[in-house]
Motif scaffolding. Structure first.
Motif, PDB file in Angstrom:
ATOM      1  N   VAL D   8      38.976  27.808  24.087  1.00  0.00           N
ATOM      2  CA  VAL D   8      37.677  28.303  24.566  1.00  0.00           C
ATOM      3  C   VAL D   8      37.874  29.631  25.302  1.00  0.00           C
ATOM      4  CG1 VAL D   8      35.762  27.839  26.136  1.00  0.00           C
ATOM      5  CG2 VAL D   8      36.743  25.972  24.788  1.00  0.00           C
ATOM      6  N   PRO D   9      37.131  30.673  24.915  1.00  0.00           N
ATOM      7  CA  PRO D   9      37.242  31.958  25.613  1.00  0.00           C
ATOM      8  C   PRO D   9      36.305  31.999  26.828  1.00  0.00           C
ATOM      9  CG  PRO D   9      35.933  32.202  23.614  1.00  0.00           C
ATOM     10  CD  PRO D   9      36.267  30.745  23.726  1.00  0.00           C
ATOM     11  N   ILE D  10      36.896  32.157  27.993  1.00  0.00           N
ATOM     12  CA  ILE D  10      36.125  32.252  29.234  1.00  0.00           C
ATOM     13  C   ILE D  10      36.274  33.672  29.786  1.00  0.00           C
ATOM     14  CG2 ILE D  10      35.905  31.403  31.616  1.00  0.00           C
ATOM     15  CD1 ILE D  10      35.126  29.287  29.587  1.00  0.00           C
ATOM     16  N   GLY D  11      35.162  34.324  30.008  1.00  0.00           N
ATOM     17  CA  GLY D  11      35.201  35.678  30.556  1.00  0.00           C
ATOM     18  C   GLY D  11      35.269  35.678  32.069  1.00  0.00           C
ATOM     19  N   VAL D  12      36.069  36.567  32.618  1.00  0.00           N
ATOM     20  CA  VAL D  12      36.072  36.777  34.071  1.00  0.00           C
ATOM     21  C   VAL D  12      35.658  38.217  34.313  1.00  0.00           C
ATOM     22  CG1 VAL D  12      37.430  36.821  36.189  1.00  0.00           C
ATOM     23  CG2 VAL D  12      37.848  35.044  34.485  1.00  0.00           C
ATOM     24  N   ILE D  13      34.574  38.379  35.085  1.00  0.00           N
ATOM     25  CA  ILE D  13      34.047  39.720  35.339  1.00  0.00           C
ATOM     26  C   ILE D  13      34.052  40.004  36.834  1.00  0.00           C
ATOM     27  CG2 ILE D  13      32.691  39.859  33.225  1.00  0.00           C
ATOM     28  CD1 ILE D  13      30.261  38.879  34.687  1.00  0.00           C
ATOM     29  N   GLY D  14      34.330  41.248  37.166  1.00  0.00           N
ATOM     30  CA  GLY D  14      34.403  41.656  38.567  1.00  0.00           C
ATOM     31  C   GLY D  14      34.868  43.103  38.626  1.00  0.00           C
ATOM     32  N   ALA D  15      34.889  43.644  39.813  1.00  0.00           N
ATOM     33  CA  ALA D  15      35.128  45.074  39.983  1.00  0.00           C
ATOM     34  C   ALA D  15      36.588  45.462  39.764  1.00  0.00           C
ATOM     35  CB  ALA D  15      34.671  45.509  41.370  1.00  0.00           C
ATOM     36  N   GLY D  16      36.788  46.742  39.497  1.00  0.00           N
ATOM     37  CA  GLY D  16      38.110  47.312  39.303  1.00  0.00           C
ATOM     38  C   GLY D  16      38.889  47.468  40.601  1.00  0.00           C
ATOM     39  N   ASP D  17      38.212  47.346  41.705  1.00  0.00           N
ATOM     40  CA  ASP D  17      38.938  47.198  42.969  1.00  0.00           C
ATOM     41  C   ASP D  17      38.274  46.082  43.756  1.00  0.00           C
ATOM     42  OD1 ASP D  17      36.737  48.576  44.537  1.00  0.00           O
ATOM     43  OD2 ASP D  17      37.479  50.224  43.306  1.00  0.00           O
ATOM     44  N   CYS D  18      39.058  45.356  44.527  1.00  0.00           N
ATOM     45  CA  CYS D  18      38.520  44.179  45.195  1.00  0.00           C
ATOM     46  C   CYS D  18      39.287  43.904  46.486  1.00  0.00           C
ATOM     47  CB  CYS D  18      38.572  42.963  44.264  1.00  0.00           C
ATOM     48  SG  CYS D  18      40.234  42.500  43.742  1.00  0.00           S
ATOM     49  N   SER D  19      38.684  43.113  47.340  1.00  0.00           N
ATOM     50  CA  SER D  19      39.305  42.739  48.615  1.00  0.00           C
ATOM     51  C   SER D  19      40.425  41.728  48.370  1.00  0.00           C
ATOM     52  CB  SER D  19      38.249  42.113  49.531  1.00  0.00           C
ATOM     53  OG  SER D  19      37.887  40.840  49.023  1.00  0.00           O
ATOM     54  N   ASP D  20      41.205  41.471  49.399  1.00  0.00           N
ATOM     55  CA  ASP D  20      42.283  40.486  49.277  1.00  0.00           C
ATOM     56  C   ASP D  20      41.730  39.102  48.956  1.00  0.00           C
ATOM     57  OD1 ASP D  20      43.989  42.495  49.832  1.00  0.00           O
ATOM     58  OD2 ASP D  20      44.570  41.813  51.828  1.00  0.00           O
TER      59      ASP D  20
END
Lengths: 157, 157, 157, 157
Positions: D8-20
Motif C-alpha cells: 500500500v502506498p502511503i504519502g507523507v507530506i510536509g515542509a522542506g524544513d521542519c522543527s525538531d
C-alpha cells in the motif's frame, strides 16, 4: 448572449531557431491562420513560434503561447496570451491538446514529440518540410495550402 | 510592430457550483476585470468560472479557460480561448501559473488548492468570502475592490 | 546510514500491444535490467510494458509503472510501484524524466513521442526494432546488448 | 508468478524544513509505514520528506520520491526510487495521486495544496499538527496512530 462559436485553434509547431526559408514559411502560416479567423496556438518562444505569431499579428490575429517556463517575459513579443506552465517539456503535450489541428514547420526532436503526440491523440498534422515519419502526416507545399488543409480537417471532424 | 504591453492576466478561482450571491459576485469580478482591460484566466467550467467569464464578456473582455479534460466543448459558453489540458486536477497549477494575481470567490477544496499554490509561488491572492487560512490572503468586500487590489498588487511586483 | 548509491533506473518504452517476437524481446530486456541490478521504469500498462515488467520480476527485479490514468488497478500485475498520474499522455514525459537511459522496443506514435522527448532532453535511447529517425538512436540487436549499451551510456554521463 | 498484491502506498507530506519535534514525528511516521509493510510516497526533498524516508529506511522500508525538478541528485539520501518530474509545483498533484492515503505532518502552503487536492480527489488525509481546515481531516496524535488510521481508511475503500 453567449457566443458559442469560438475561433478554431490551430497549433504551429517548429524549432526555437530556424533558417530564413523556414522563418518566411512560419510567418506566412501565421498570416493565413489570422486571415482565416483562426487562433494561433504555439509554444510561445522564438524561431518558428515567433515568426508564426508575428505573421498572425500582422493580419490582426490572436496568438496564444504555452511557455515551458515560469516567466511571462519568456514569451516572444507577438504573443497576446502568454501562459507560463512551469511544466518544461510536458508543455508540448499542452500545445497539442489545445489545438484542433497542427501545422509542423521543419523542426527538431521537440517538434517530433509534438507530431507523435498529435497523431497518438488522433489530431490532424499538416507537414511543411518536416519529419517524414509516415503517411498520416498530411503534406503541404505552401503556407496557404497548410492552413487550408488544417481547417478542412477540423471541419471534417 | 510588436506590442509588448500585454493585457494583465487575472485569475478567478471558485467552485463549479455556487450560490446566487457568489454568482453575482463572480459576474461583477469578471466585469471589472474587463473594464480594467485585463484578461480573465479561469478553469473554464461552470459556477464561479462561468459567471466570471459571462461578466467579462458582458464588458467586451477576453476570457481564457484552462480545462481539466480533453474536450473543447467542456468550456462554458463565455470562454474565448478554451484550452483542454487533459491533466485533470494538475490543471489547477496551470490556472495559478498563468495568472499574475488571483481572486478567490468562495470555493471548496479545489479552490483551496489553488490559493495554497498561489501563495507558495508568491502570487497575490485576493479573497472574497473565501477560505480564511492566514493573513497573506488580501481580503476584499466587493468585486470592484477585489479587482483593484489585484491590479495594484501586480503593479507593485 | 543512508545509502546514496541508488539502483540505475532504465526506461523501457513500447506499445500497449505487441507481436510475439516483440513480447519475447521485451521480456528479455526486463530480465537483463534486473540481472544488472537496475530498476525498470515503464508506463505500467500492457504489451511491451507488461512483458518487460514480467521479465524483470522473473529475475527478482524492481518495477515502476507511471500510469496515464487514475487507478492503481490499471497497472499490469508485474508492477511493484504503481503510480497513477492522471496526466494522460503527459505521463510520457515523466517516463522519460524518470529514466537515466531508455530502451525502445518497436512501438507506435506514443513510443515515438518518448524517443523524441528523450533525445530532446539529451538522454540516451537504445533502439530494438524501433523507429529509425536518426543516428542519435543507438541500435542494438539483442536484449542483452540493449541493456549493456544503456548502462554503459549511463556510466559515461 | 505475478504478485498482484502490491504494498500500500502511503504519502507523507510536509515542509522542506521542519522543527525538531516535527522531524521526530516524521521519522516515526516513516518507521510505522515500513513496519506495516507499506511503501512511503513523498516529494523526495528535505525536512519532513527526508525524515520520513529515513525512518522508513531504518525499518527496511521502500521509499519513493516524486521530485519537482530535473535531477536525480535532488532526492534526499533515503529515497530508493527517485523520480524527477520536471513539473515544479504540479508534482504536488502526483504525490497525492500516487498515494492511497496521506499523512500530513505540520507543513506550509505546499502541504496545504496537497491536503486540498487529496480531499478534492476523495483520498483520506490524516493530520499530525497540521492545517485545521475542516472535519474531513482525520486527526491523529502520534505517528503510530496516524499510520494505523491511514491503513484503516485504505482498507475501507
Amino acid at each position: 448572449m453567449a457566443d458559442i462559436k469560438r475561433k478554431v485553434p490551430i497549433g504551429v509547431i517548429g524549432a526555437g531557431d530556424c533558417s530564413d526559408t523556414e522563418a518566411k514559411l512560419a510567418f506566412e502560416v501565421g498570416q493565413h491562420i489570422a486571415l482565416n479567423n483562426a487562433v494561433l496556438i504555439c509554444g510561445g518562444l522564438g524561431g518558428v513560434m515567433e515568426m508564426a505569431a508575428q505573421g498572425a499579428r500582422a493580419e490582426g490575429g490572436l496568438t496564444v503561447g504555452l511557455l515551458p517556463g515560469f516567466d511571462f517575459s519568456d514569451a516572444n513579443p507577438y504573443i497576446d496570451i502568454a501562459l507560463p506552465t512551469g511544466l518544461s517539456h510536458a508543455r508540448n503535450t499542452l500545445v497539442v491538446r489545445a489545438s484542433m489541428a497542427l501545422i509542423a514547420v521543419a523542426g527538431s526532436y521537440g517538434t517530433l514529440s509534438e507530431i507523435a503526440l498529435a497523431l497518438k491523440m488522433g489530431k490532424p498534422v499538416i507537414g511543411l518540410h518536416t519529419w517524414d515519419i509516415g503517411p498520416e502526416i498530411i503534406k503541404a507545399h505552401t503556407a496557404r495550402e497548410a492552413v487550408e488543409k488544417a481547417l478542412h480537417m477540423v471541419k471534417k471532424q
